[in-house]
Scaffold this motif. Structure first.
Motif, PDB file in Angstrom:
ATOM      1  N   THR A  29      -6.052  18.685  -8.507  1.00  0.00           N
ATOM      2  CA  THR A  29      -6.192  17.659  -8.911  1.00  0.00           C
ATOM      3  C   THR A  29      -7.676  17.258  -8.971  1.00  0.00           C
ATOM      4  N   ASP A  30      -8.138  16.186  -9.625  1.00  0.00           N
ATOM      5  CA  ASP A  30      -9.479  15.889  -9.933  1.00  0.00           C
ATOM      6  C   ASP A  30     -10.052  15.584  -8.705  1.00  0.00           C
ATOM      7  N   LYS A  31      -9.557  15.010  -7.629  1.00  0.00           N
ATOM      8  CA  LYS A  31      -9.848  14.821  -6.299  1.00  0.00           C
ATOM      9  C   LYS A  31     -10.300  16.089  -5.582  1.00  0.00           C
ATOM     10  N   GLN A  32      -9.028  16.912  -5.632  1.00  0.00           N
ATOM     11  CA  GLN A  32      -9.435  18.341  -5.061  1.00  0.00           C
ATOM     12  C   GLN A  32     -10.601  19.051  -5.671  1.00  0.00           C
ATOM     13  N   VAL A  33     -10.718  19.016  -6.888  1.00  0.00           N
ATOM     14  CA  VAL A  33     -11.980  19.672  -7.409  1.00  0.00           C
ATOM     15  C   VAL A  33     -13.191  19.011  -7.122  1.00  0.00           C
ATOM     16  N   LYS A  34     -13.425  17.849  -6.927  1.00  0.00           N
ATOM     17  CA  LYS A  34     -14.284  17.051  -6.409  1.00  0.00           C
ATOM     18  C   LYS A  34     -14.803  17.566  -5.190  1.00  0.00           C
ATOM     19  N   TYR A  35     -13.808  17.524  -4.170  1.00  0.00           N
ATOM     20  CA  TYR A  35     -13.882  18.047  -2.818  1.00  0.00           C
ATOM     21  C   TYR A  35     -14.661  19.213  -2.823  1.00  0.00           C
ATOM     22  N   ARG A  36     -14.163  20.255  -3.723  1.00  0.00           N
ATOM     23  CA  ARG A  36     -14.522  21.710  -3.546  1.00  0.00           C
ATOM     24  C   ARG A  36     -16.260  21.513  -4.157  1.00  0.00           C
ATOM     25  N   GLU A  37     -16.384  20.849  -4.998  1.00  0.00           N
ATOM     26  CA  GLU A  37     -17.753  20.634  -5.400  1.00  0.00           C
ATOM     27  C   GLU A  37     -18.593  20.125  -4.462  1.00  0.00           C
ATOM     28  N   ALA A  38     -18.162  19.177  -3.670  1.00  0.00           N
ATOM     29  CA  ALA A  38     -19.104  18.461  -2.675  1.00  0.00           C
ATOM     30  C   ALA A  38     -19.123  19.400  -1.590  1.00  0.00           C
ATOM     31  N   VAL A  39     -18.104  20.425  -1.336  1.00  0.00           N
ATOM     32  CA  VAL A  39     -18.362  21.354  -0.212  1.00  0.00           C
ATOM     33  C   VAL A  39     -19.694  22.374  -0.818  1.00  0.00           C
ATOM     34  N   LYS A  40     -19.438  22.524  -1.863  1.00  0.00           N
ATOM     35  CA  LYS A  40     -20.571  23.689  -2.444  1.00  0.00           C
ATOM     36  C   LYS A  40     -21.946  22.721  -2.216  1.00  0.00           C
ATOM     37  N   ALA A  41     -21.954  21.663  -2.588  1.00  0.00           N
ATOM     38  CA  ALA A  41     -23.133  21.031  -2.372  1.00  0.00           C
ATOM     39  C   ALA A  41     -23.721  20.949  -1.096  1.00  0.00           C
ATOM     40  N   LYS A  42     -22.586  20.635  -0.367  1.00  0.00           N
ATOM     41  CA  LYS A  42     -23.073  20.755   1.089  1.00  0.00           C
ATOM     42  C   LYS A  42     -23.607  21.954   1.681  1.00  0.00           C
ATOM     43  N   ASN A  43     -22.997  23.004   1.282  1.00  0.00           N
ATOM     44  CA  ASN A  43     -23.258  24.102   1.954  1.00  0.00           C
ATOM     45  C   ASN A  43     -24.701  24.984   1.111  1.00  0.00           C
ATOM     46  N   GLY A  44     -25.273  24.100   0.102  1.00  0.00           N
ATOM     47  CA  GLY A  44     -26.497  24.340  -0.569  1.00  0.00           C
ATOM     48  C   GLY A  44     -26.101  25.625  -1.718  1.00  0.00           C
ATOM     49  N   SER A  45     -24.949  25.649  -1.871  1.00  0.00           N
ATOM     50  CA  SER A  45     -24.403  26.817  -3.028  1.00  0.00           C
ATOM     51  C   SER A  45     -24.137  26.241  -4.175  1.00  0.00           C
ATOM     52  N   PHE A  46     -24.367  24.803  -4.377  1.00  0.00           N
ATOM     53  CA  PHE A  46     -24.242  24.314  -5.740  1.00  0.00           C
ATOM     54  C   PHE A  46     -25.083  24.889  -6.677  1.00  0.00           C
ATOM     55  N   ILE A  99       0.947  -1.134  -0.191  1.00  0.00           N
ATOM     56  CA  ILE A  99       0.100  -0.068   0.076  1.00  0.00           C
ATOM     57  C   ILE A  99       0.950   0.998   0.081  1.00  0.00           C
ATOM     58  N   SER A 100       0.699   2.046  -0.689  1.00  0.00           N
ATOM     59  CA  SER A 100       1.513   3.278  -0.775  1.00  0.00           C
ATOM     60  C   SER A 100       0.728   4.492  -0.282  1.00  0.00           C
ATOM     61  N   VAL A 101       1.284   5.358   0.331  1.00  0.00           N
ATOM     62  CA  VAL A 101       0.734   6.497   0.993  1.00  0.00           C
ATOM     63  C   VAL A 101       1.351   7.804   0.617  1.00  0.00           C
ATOM     64  N   THR A 102       0.851   8.700  -0.147  1.00  0.00           N
ATOM     65  CA  THR A 102       1.472   9.853  -0.507  1.00  0.00           C
ATOM     66  C   THR A 102       0.644  11.273  -0.107  1.00  0.00           C
ATOM     67  N   LEU A 103       1.382  12.222   0.344  1.00  0.00           N
ATOM     68  CA  LEU A 103       0.839  13.624   0.667  1.00  0.00           C
ATOM     69  C   LEU A 103       0.192  13.946  -0.521  1.00  0.00           C
ATOM     70  N   ASP A 104      -0.875  14.636  -0.529  1.00  0.00           N
ATOM     71  CA  ASP A 104      -1.653  15.310  -2.013  1.00  0.00           C
ATOM     72  C   ASP A 104      -0.720  16.373  -2.175  1.00  0.00           C
ATOM     73  N   PRO A 105      -0.544  16.978  -3.324  1.00  0.00           N
ATOM     74  CA  PRO A 105      -0.022  18.227  -3.590  1.00  0.00           C
ATOM     75  C   PRO A 105      -0.705  19.495  -2.860  1.00  0.00           C
ATOM     76  N   PRO A 106       0.030  20.451  -2.569  1.00  0.00           N
ATOM     77  CA  PRO A 106      -0.480  21.551  -1.949  1.00  0.00           C
ATOM     78  C   PRO A 106      -1.413  22.171  -2.793  1.00  0.00           C
ATOM     79  N   THR A 107      -2.419  22.777  -2.150  1.00  0.00           N
ATOM     80  CA  THR A 107      -3.397  23.478  -3.028  1.00  0.00           C
ATOM     81  C   THR A 107      -2.882  25.017  -2.873  1.00  0.00           C
ATOM     82  N   PRO A 108      -3.287  25.864  -3.926  1.00  0.00           N
ATOM     83  CA  PRO A 108      -2.954  27.171  -3.842  1.00  0.00           C
ATOM     84  C   PRO A 108      -3.630  27.925  -2.902  1.00  0.00           C
TER      85      PRO A 108
END
Lengths: 347, 643
Positions: free
Chosen positions: B613-630, B412-421
């Motif tokens: 990254t795709d995953k980071q984009v998905k996270y941001r979309e999920a947060v928007k959805a969560k906050n009802g601002s999607f 199993i490889s575990v890597t730190l995701d790249p920094p977000t700006p």
């Protein structure tokens, strides 16, 4: 303090064994509790951040009622009895009379804060006994109505007469708390402890027979409410006939900063399937949870008291949000906390 | 363990989640740019979202046991069969309710339950059993509501899996055959629980504001198994629906029991629902099957459907849900097929389970709605959400399985995701600069190359190091550590271990107000319920007046429901410094000691605008959805009808 049906004093004075005092101390717990919902309802009706003195004074009295309730439960436990708190009989119906035929028919409801409620209900509840100290009570000489102070004195007298010095209850059932000074809430192991504890209840409620202050030099409940009613602080005043007068600073009151609670709001008044009904149910669930937690606290788990403090905050937050919420279908009113023992909160 | 093992019970009802929302916006953490309107309800960064006065309460409401499933494969739903059926499931009594809180404003998709008690009593208030639900965070967030969540505002659902510890059995439990069997089967006086929340109301509609639907199951626990996910096989959705994020039937757990010749699939977290309370008006012919040929399809716009011919599968059976719109609410979406034939069981031992529907465009073929993970491989971290102080270490437990069995010797490889700006102030970010995550990289120490042992488990020691305010006005940093084996199934992707590493902060033994004022003012800004109703956290005199109750709350253990702060995001040293101040509230000015904490901040190694990254984009979309601002989820019509 309020007038009471003298039969309860008679019951105390005719007790031949400690067990006969148990139902009377249970009634005392019920009485101390029964004043809390009306006081809290008035306090929660004060809009947050406003009418701060009113809030502070009512809060200080509620805290002492909780103390008295705890002391009464400690005494009952010390005598070997069992406080019973988590059942529907424990919760009064508001509006209605307080336990033990209190107040010669005084009907107590759950209403918003007003000068009228303070004067006509709260000061009535806490009205001091004017008679001098009863060293020993004689049943034959009892007036038609007696006072709560006398009721507690009768219990005190009987404990003195009937109880062994070392009281028979579970010593590890006694409830104490870091939130109360040790000289006010202490474990009751001996007869003298019980006698001292009863004095605290009497004095905080009505002051000593010669002063509006109790032994902790705090104004008794009646006089604190009277300050609110008069809108003035009560101060020592050598020139006044009784040594005190309402000559202190004004206590400002802004009636607009009181939510217009619908008097004696009931769950059944709220629309089925509504958000406000859910919130009221949540409130009553917290209320039941609190009674249940206190029941456990007073029945062998004294350290559980800490957990009930958290429930008190849950209850308060839900109540204050209710008070700010418009009452569906009753224009100009908001929703009061109903303090009901509801079926939904059973178990 | 598995909540899918027999005996299990299923329950359905509502949950109350009074989460607070001012803290859903990272920019609201900046004290210098905070404005009172951030505490008012309303969408958009200049408001406090949908529940600014939330108090983080979580509780069960209107929940009851609807069915039980017995070891012989029978299901019972008549209270005459067992006294547990129909009984209410309730939260704590005599102490405050449980709490629901996020890890951090930069990690909002791991909402966790803390200090939840679960009790089942009969109508007289007599206890059947009760226990404590161990802290657990959202997993498997997925699309649920076909109507796009138009009345409630949130069409997604999620899953909480956990264990119920310190189980207390009431005397009445002796009168339930089911409970006696459960008690005899489970180990360590612990049970497993799975809960699928969905249909949550941001909106003041239907009398359900701050309520959601919840359904799930409770089953036996077996020692040594993971506690925040079921050690089961997994089905992944591979269907494509235009305009919706993710897929329907996105993730479903299932258990294959060779001894019982049984397969049990949990669609409780994945079955598409017509409305917020789990009604199903959907009628599609859905069937379970085993594939004879490996399936690797993934849903994309280019290849929206994978097909399979009848000869390439063994059909197990159809899902019989169509006749009852209340099917999901009664069954919690769990289907079991027992006494399966030999060839089916043999195939299931090393072949993928499928959820299929007869194709209309390719008559005679089936469209694949969901398929099992490629090669039946599942690898998950158990304690995957962490709060760490500097100098603290924790062992993260990973479990690998193939076809439901522990998989030894797997890397199993575990890597730190790249920094977000960082995001500078601009039209889309009007309040304050918002800082990125995953830096500085030396904040965490771990060995990212691990291998499972004979038991299919691997452990990774994770240590937090001192970091100095990389997010300036938000304490600590969020690190996301992606883990994977050599095979990544694109139908599911990868999962992460998520860490909130708190800032280095040296305890101040004799603090003055200015030493803690930034912390307390921020606290007051973000949780208006406290300052409005309890004590103005930004006012030292008010705090001093209420110091006894505050000392009480700030000194509670993190696993005590009364712990302050409820978000559990302050380091031990910061909490202790607050306690030190409360014990001796010094308001008067004197030399401030907080400079003892290093003020230098770590610079973000990446430039603003750096691609996510795709995953980071998905996270941001999920947060928007969560906050009802999607921007809004569209309704899905005719799902799977024209495949």
């Amino acid at each position: 303090m309020l007038k009471i049906d003298p039969k309860y004093i008679e019951k105390a004075l005719t007790a031949n064994v400690l067990e006969e005092l148990y139902p009377l101390l249970q009634k005392a717990i019920e009485l101390e509790h029964s004043t809390i919902p009306p006081y809290l309802t008035a306090m929660f009706s004060l809009k947050p951040g406003t009418n701060l003195v009113q809030r502070q004074i009512i809060h200080s009295i509620v805290i002492e009622e909780m103390l008295h309730m705890t002391i009464a439960a400690n005494i009952l436990n010390a005598l070997g009895g069992t406080p019973d708190i988590n059942n529907s009989q424990f919760v009064p119906e508001y509006p209605g009379p307080l336990p033990m035929g209190i107040g010669n028919g005084l009907i107590v409801g759950l209403e918003k804060y007003s000068q009228g409620v303070v004067k006509n209900v709260f000061m009535e509840i806490e009205e001091p006994e004017n008679a001098i100290v009863f060293k020993s009570l004689d049943i034959k000489k009892l007036p038609t109505f007696s006072t709560i102070g006398q009721f507690y004195q009768a219990i005190q007298q009987k404990i003195d007469e009937l109880a062994p010095n070392d009281l028979p209850g579970h010593k590890d059932y006694q409830v104490t708390s870091a939130f109360f000074p040790a000289q006010e809430l202490f474990p009751i192991y001996t007869k003298q402890h019980a006698i001292d504890a009863i004095n605290i209840i009497i004095e905080q409620g009505e002051g000593t027979s010669t002063s509006p202050l109790d032994q902790q030099d705090e104004l008794a409940h009646y006089y604190r409410f009277e300050e609110l009613y008069k809108g003035k602080r009560l101060l020592k005043d050598p020139s006044a006939p009784k040594g005190y007068s309402f000559s202190g600073p004004d206590i400002p009151f802004t009636p607009d900063d009181v939510y217009p609670l619908f008097p004696n709001t009931k769950t059944s008044m709220l629309p089925a399937g509504s958000e406000v009904l859910n919130r009221m149910n949540q409130f009553n669930a917290s209320y039941y949870s609190l009674l249940s937690g206190l029941h456990d606290t007073f029945n062998g788990q004294p350290t559980w008291l800490d957990n009930t403090i958290g429930v008190m905050y849950d209850l308060k937050l839900t109540a204050e949000k209710l008070c700010a919420t418009p009452f569906p279908g009753k224009a100009g009113y908001t929703i009061g906390p109903s303090f009901e023992f509801t079926a939904t909160s059973k178990c | 363990m598995s909540y899918l093992h027999a005996p299990r019970l299923v329950f359905t009802g509502d949950f109350l989640s009074d989460v607070s929302t001012v803290n859903n916006d990272p920019a609201h953490y900046n004290n210098t740019t905070f404005k009172p309107n951030f505490q008012e309800p309303g969408k958009g960064t200049n408001n406090g979202w949908w529940n600014p006065e939330g108090g983080a309460v979580f509780d069960f409401q209107n929940c009851s046991v609807t069915q039980i499933f017995l070891p012989d494969g029978t299901t019972q739903s008549d209270p005459a069969n067992d006294i547990i059926i129909g009984q209410a499931i309730q939260g704590a009594e005599g102490r405050p309710t449980g709490k629901m809180v996020d890890l951090d404003p930069d990690a909002q998709t791991y909402s966790a339950l803390w200090c939840v008690q679960l009790r089942i009593c009969n109508g007289n208030g007599d206890l059947l059993f009760k226990g404590n639900v161990a802290t657990t965070s959202f997993r498997d967030i997925q699309m649920r509501q076909l109507d796009g969540g138009k009345s409630n505002g949130q069409p997604l659902g999620a899953t909480w899996t956990s264990v119920i510890t310190d189980v207390v059995w009431g005397d009445l439990a002796e009168k339930s055959t089911f409970l006696k069997t459960l008690r005899a089967t489970t180990q360590n006086n612990t049970l497993t629980i799975n809960m699928n929340p969905f249909g949550y109301y941001y909106a003041h509609n239907d009398g359900r504001f701050s309520l959601g639907r919840i359904m799930g199951s409770i089953g036996p626990y077996f020692e040594g198994e993971p506690t925040t996910f079921a050690a089961t096989r997994r089905l992944y959705g591979i269907n494509y629906t235009p305009n919706i994020p993710g897929t329907y039937f996105g993730v479903s757990n299932f258990l294959v029991e060779q001894d019982n010749r049984r397969v049990s699939v949990d669609f409780g977290a994945s079955f598409p629902v017509s409305d917020s309370i789990g009604t199903i008006h959907y009628k599609q012919d859905l069937r379970l099957a085993v594939s004879k040929v490996p399936q690797t399809g993934v849903a994309t716009a280019q290849t929206p459907v994978s097909y399979i011919a009848p000869n390439d599968l063994i059909e197990i059976g159809a899902l019989n849900y169509q006749s009852d719109p209340g099917w999901l609410n009664k069954t919690a979406g769990i289907v079991s097929f027992s006494n399966l034939p030999d060839d089916t069981m043999t195939a299931l031992s090393n072949s993928q389970l499928l959820l299929i529907t007869p194709s209309t465009t390719k008559p005679g073929q089936y469209a694949i709605i969901a398929r099992e993970a490629i090669d039946g491989l599942v690898t998950r971290a158990d304690n995957f959400v962490q709060r760490l102080d500097d100098g603290q270490s924790v062992d993260i437990d990973y479990y690998a399985y193939q076809w439901g069995k522990p998989l030894p010797n797997t890397a199993i490889s575990v890597t730190l995701d790249p920094p977000t700006p960082d995001t500078p102030v601009g039209p889309k970010n009007p309040i304050s600069e918002v800082y990125g995550n995953n830096f500085p990289v030396n904040g965490l120490t771990f060995n990212g190359q691990i291998k499972t042992g004979n038991d299919g488990k691997a452990q990774m020691r994770l240590t937090g190091n001192a970091i100095d305010s990389p997010r300036v006005y938000i304490d600590g940093q969020i690190y996301s550590l992606t883990y994977q084996t050599s095979t990544v199934d694109a139908a599911f992707g990868t999962e992460s271990v998520v860490v909130h590493l708190r800032d280095y902060f040296q305890e101040i033994t004799d603090p003055v107000w200015d030493d803690i004022s930034d912390i307390m003012i921020q606290y007051s800004n973000l949780y208006p319920i406290m300052s409005r109703y309890v004590v103005n956290l930004a006012d030292p005199e008010a705090l001093a007046e209420k110091k006894n109750i505050l000392i009480f709350a700030f000194s509670r253990d993190i696993n005590d429901t009364m712990h302050m702060p409820v978000t559990r995001d302050l380091s031990k040293t910061k909490r202790q410094t607050i306690l030190n101040w409360l014990n001796n509230p010094q308001i008067a000015q004197r030399t401030i000691l907080k400079t003892q904490a290093r003020e230098v901040t770590s610079a973000n190694p990446v430039e603003p605008g750096t691609e996510l990254t795709d995953k980071q984009v998905k996270y941001r979309e999920a947060v928007k959805a969560k906050n009802g601002s999607f921007p809004g989820f569209r309704a899905t019509e005719n799902l799977f009808e024209n495949l």
